[in-house]
Design a protein around this motif. Structure first.
Motif, mmCIF file in Angstrom:
data_model
loop_
_atom_site.group_PDB
_atom_site.id
_atom_site.type_symbol
_atom_site.label_atom_id
_atom_site.label_comp_id
_atom_site.label_asym_id
_atom_site.label_seq_id
_atom_site.Cartn_x
_atom_site.Cartn_y
_atom_site.Cartn_z
ATOM 1 N N LEU A 18 8.210 -102.563 17.408
ATOM 2 C CA LEU A 18 9.375 -102.026 16.703
ATOM 3 C C LEU A 18 9.067 -102.057 15.207
ATOM 4 O O LEU A 18 8.703 -103.106 14.670
ATOM 5 C CB LEU A 18 10.618 -102.864 17.026
ATOM 6 C CG LEU A 18 11.977 -102.401 16.514
ATOM 7 C CD1 LEU A 18 13.073 -102.925 17.438
ATOM 8 C CD2 LEU A 18 12.224 -102.895 15.098
ATOM 9 N N VAL A 19 9.200 -100.913 14.555
ATOM 10 C CA VAL A 19 8.894 -100.796 13.126
ATOM 11 C C VAL A 19 10.190 -100.720 12.325
ATOM 12 O O VAL A 19 11.010 -99.825 12.536
ATOM 13 C CB VAL A 19 8.053 -99.537 12.831
ATOM 14 C CG1 VAL A 19 7.721 -99.450 11.334
ATOM 15 C CG2 VAL A 19 6.782 -99.511 13.669
ATOM 16 N N ALA A 20 10.379 -101.662 11.401
ATOM 17 C CA ALA A 20 11.517 -101.597 10.480
ATOM 18 C C ALA A 20 11.183 -100.568 9.416
ATOM 19 O O ALA A 20 10.320 -100.785 8.574
ATOM 20 C CB ALA A 20 11.763 -102.964 9.848
ATOM 21 N N GLY A 39 1.857 -94.486 20.825
ATOM 22 C CA GLY A 39 2.660 -93.363 21.302
ATOM 23 C C GLY A 39 4.117 -93.750 21.497
ATOM 24 O O GLY A 39 4.744 -94.337 20.612
ATOM 25 N N THR A 40 4.666 -93.448 22.658
ATOM 26 C CA THR A 40 6.089 -93.695 22.921
ATOM 27 C C THR A 40 6.433 -95.176 23.018
ATOM 28 O O THR A 40 7.616 -95.532 23.096
ATOM 29 C CB THR A 40 6.526 -93.003 24.220
ATOM 30 O OG1 THR A 40 5.692 -93.450 25.311
ATOM 31 C CG2 THR A 40 6.401 -91.488 24.094
ATOM 32 N N HIS A 41 5.436 -96.042 22.986
ATOM 33 C CA HIS A 41 5.693 -97.487 23.009
ATOM 34 C C HIS A 41 5.940 -98.047 21.605
ATOM 35 O O HIS A 41 6.106 -99.252 21.438
ATOM 36 C CB HIS A 41 4.526 -98.222 23.670
ATOM 37 C CG HIS A 41 4.370 -97.878 25.124
ATOM 38 N ND1 HIS A 41 5.237 -98.326 26.088
ATOM 39 C CD2 HIS A 41 3.447 -97.117 25.766
ATOM 40 C CE1 HIS A 41 4.868 -97.864 27.267
ATOM 41 N NE2 HIS A 41 3.774 -97.120 27.102
ATOM 42 N N ALA A 42 5.957 -97.151 20.619
ATOM 43 C CA ALA A 42 6.316 -97.531 19.249
ATOM 44 C C ALA A 42 7.684 -96.935 18.925
ATOM 45 O O ALA A 42 7.943 -95.767 19.214
ATOM 46 C CB ALA A 42 5.272 -97.022 18.255
ATOM 47 N N VAL A 43 8.550 -97.751 18.348
ATOM 48 C CA VAL A 43 9.910 -97.323 18.008
ATOM 49 C C VAL A 43 10.204 -97.703 16.559
ATOM 50 O O VAL A 43 9.869 -98.809 16.126
ATOM 51 C CB VAL A 43 10.955 -97.993 18.934
ATOM 52 C CG1 VAL A 43 12.365 -97.534 18.555
ATOM 53 C CG2 VAL A 43 10.654 -97.702 20.397
ATOM 54 N N ALA A 44 10.812 -96.786 15.814
ATOM 55 C CA ALA A 44 11.206 -97.075 14.433
ATOM 56 C C ALA A 44 12.709 -97.330 14.376
ATOM 57 O O ALA A 44 13.482 -96.674 15.071
ATOM 58 C CB ALA A 44 10.845 -95.911 13.521
ATOM 59 N N VAL A 45 13.096 -98.295 13.546
ATOM 60 C CA VAL A 45 14.516 -98.623 13.377
ATOM 61 C C VAL A 45 14.856 -98.612 11.892
ATOM 62 O O VAL A 45 14.179 -99.241 11.088
ATOM 63 C CB VAL A 45 14.858 -100.002 13.973
ATOM 64 C CG1 VAL A 45 16.306 -100.357 13.675
ATOM 65 C CG2 VAL A 45 14.609 -100.021 15.472
ATOM 66 N N THR A 46 15.903 -97.881 11.553
ATOM 67 C CA THR A 46 16.405 -97.859 10.178
ATOM 68 C C THR A 46 17.822 -98.399 10.174
ATOM 69 O O THR A 46 18.641 -98.012 11.009
ATOM 70 C CB THR A 46 16.397 -96.429 9.603
ATOM 71 O OG1 THR A 46 15.057 -95.943 9.592
ATOM 72 C CG2 THR A 46 16.953 -96.411 8.181
ATOM 73 N N ALA A 47 18.099 -99.291 9.237
ATOM 74 C CA ALA A 47 19.435 -99.877 9.131
ATOM 75 C C ALA A 47 20.230 -99.157 8.053
ATOM 76 O O ALA A 47 19.839 -99.143 6.884
ATOM 77 C CB ALA A 47 19.334 -101.363 8.810
ATOM 78 N N ASP A 48 21.330 -98.568 8.455
ATOM 79 C CA ASP A 48 22.276 -97.983 7.507
ATOM 80 C C ASP A 48 23.313 -99.061 7.222
ATOM 81 O O ASP A 48 24.326 -99.169 7.892
ATOM 82 C CB ASP A 48 22.927 -96.739 8.125
ATOM 83 C CG ASP A 48 23.938 -96.088 7.195
ATOM 84 O OD1 ASP A 48 24.050 -96.537 6.039
ATOM 85 O OD2 ASP A 48 24.630 -95.154 7.639
ATOM 86 N N TYR A 49 23.033 -99.871 6.186
ATOM 87 C CA TYR A 49 23.857 -101.052 5.945
ATOM 88 C C TYR A 49 24.767 -100.903 4.730
ATOM 89 O O TYR A 49 25.222 -101.873 4.148
ATOM 90 C CB TYR A 49 23.014 -102.312 5.809
ATOM 91 C CG TYR A 49 21.681 -102.145 5.108
ATOM 92 C CD1 TYR A 49 21.594 -101.556 3.859
ATOM 93 C CD2 TYR A 49 20.500 -102.596 5.715
ATOM 94 C CE1 TYR A 49 20.379 -101.415 3.219
ATOM 95 C CE2 TYR A 49 19.271 -102.460 5.079
ATOM 96 C CZ TYR A 49 19.217 -101.869 3.837
ATOM 97 O OH TYR A 49 18.014 -101.727 3.211
ATOM 98 N N LYS A 50 25.000 -99.659 4.340
ATOM 99 C CA LYS A 50 25.956 -99.299 3.287
ATOM 100 C C LYS A 50 25.459 -99.563 1.868
ATOM 101 O O LYS A 50 26.134 -99.178 0.917
ATOM 102 C CB LYS A 50 27.320 -99.991 3.487
ATOM 103 C CG LYS A 50 27.905 -99.811 4.877
ATOM 104 C CD LYS A 50 27.844 -98.379 5.370
ATOM 105 C CE LYS A 50 28.224 -98.250 6.831
ATOM 106 N NZ LYS A 50 27.897 -96.937 7.405
#
Length: 266
Positions: A18-20, A39-50
Motif C-alpha cells: 500500500l503506497v501513501a 501490478g494489481t497487488h500495489a494500491v495507492a491511498v490518498t487522504a483527503d483530510y481537509k
C-alpha cells in the motif's frame, strides 16, 4: 543498473503493498515502481483530510491514472483533532499519527502487510516529526533504502515519463500558519483561495501565502518574484485578499524557503 531498477527491485518478492500517495513527485515515483513490480497487488491511498488542497488531490488522481495503479481516497477531518488544531511544533507528528491509523485500517481491510511512503534522503536532514510518526507505525520508505535524493527522484521521474516530474514541492495548507496559532477551516480556505488566485493572475508555479495574524505574506521562488511587480495585477490581488479577510498583503523579498514558519508565535 539504473536507479529506477533499484527502486523496482525493492518491491520484487513482496506479496502486496500500500503506497501513501500525496500528490507530490516523491510518492508518485514510489507508486510507479510498486506498480511496475507488483501490478494489481500495489494500491495507492490518498487522504483527503481537509488540509490537503483540492489541487493536490486532483493531481494525485491524475498521476494514479497515468501509472495505472488502483487508487483509494479516504476522507476525514484533521480539524476534529484538538492536538492538530492547537498547532504546536508537533503538529505534523499528530497529523501523521492519525494518517497512519487510517492507513493501517485500509491495509487490514485490503489484507496488505506493507505500507510505504515517499520519504527520501533529503527529508531526513530536516525537522520532520511526521516521519517519526509514520516510522513508529511501521511505514517503510523505499526511496531512503534505495538511496534516492530529491534530485534523483526528479531525474528518474522525468526518465520514466511521469507528468509531475518537475512539479514544485508542496505541503499541507496548515504549514502556512505559524506554530502556536490555531488552525481553522476559515484560515485554510482563504489561504487556498489566495494561492490559486496568485497562480492564475501571475502565472506563478510555486507560492505560499503565510497567514501572519491575519496579514498575508506571499512567498514565491526568487526567480518568479519579478512576476509580482505588475502594479495593476497587485491591485487586483490586494482587493481580493482583503475580501477574504486579510488585513494587509506583503511580498517576502527573500522568496520561498521550506520550513520558514517553524517557530512559535507569542
Amino acid at each position: 543498473m539504473k536507479k529506477i531498477d533499484d527502486l523496482i527491485e525493492w518491491f520484487v518478492g513482496k506479496q502486496n503493498v500500500l503506497v501513501a500517495l500525496s500528490g507530490g513527485v516523491d510518492s508518485a515515483l514510489v507508486a510507479y515502481a510498486a506498480y511496475k513490480a507488483l501490478g494489481t497487488h500495489a494500491v495507492a491511498v490518498t487522504a483527503d483530510y481537509k488540509t490537503l488542497s483540492q489541487e493536490e488531490l486532483e493531481i494525485a488522481k491524475k498521476v494514479c491514472q497515468e501509472i495505472g495503479i488502483r487508487h483509494i481516497i479516504i476522507e476525514y477531518n484533521e480539524l476534529e483533532n484538538p492536538e492538530f488544531v492547537k498547532n504546536d511544533k508537533n503538529r505534523c507528528f499528530h497529523c501523521r499519527t492519525e494518517l497512519a491509523d487510517h492507513l493501517l485500517e485500509i491495509s487490514e481491510k485490503e489484507n496488505i502487510k506493507i505500507i510505504v511512503d515517499g520519504t527520501n534522503l533529503d527529508d531526513l536532514t530536516e525537522y520532520r516529526p511526521g516521519i517519526v510518526a509514520l516510522k513508529k507505525n511501521g511505514v517503510q520508505s523505499p526511496l531512503v533504502e534505495s538511496k534516492f535524493t530529491k534530485s534523483d527522484i526528479r531525474h528518474v521521474a522525468r526518465e520514466v515519463g511521469l507528468s509531475i516530474h518537475d512539479k514544485p514541492s508542496n505541503s499541507c495548507l496548515a504549514s502556512r500558519i505559524p506554530w502556536g496559532t490555531t488552525v481553522t477551516a476559515e484560515k485554510l480556505a482563504r489561504i487556498e483561495k489566495s494561492e490559486i488566485m496568485i497562480k492564475q493572475l501571475f502565472g506563478i508555479r510555486q507560492v505560499r501565502v503565510r497567514d501572519l495574524n491575519n496579514n498575508a505574506s506571499i512567498e514565491v521562488d526568487k526567480n518568479e518574484i519579478t512576476l509580482l511587480q505588475d502594479k495593476e495585477k497587485m491591485g487586483i490581488l490586494d482587493e481580493y485578499l482583503n475580501r477574504l479577510g486579510f488585513l494587509s498583503t506583503a511580498i517576502d523579498p527573500n522568496g520561498y524557503r521550506p520550513g520558514k514558519l517553524n517557530v512559535i508565535t507569542d
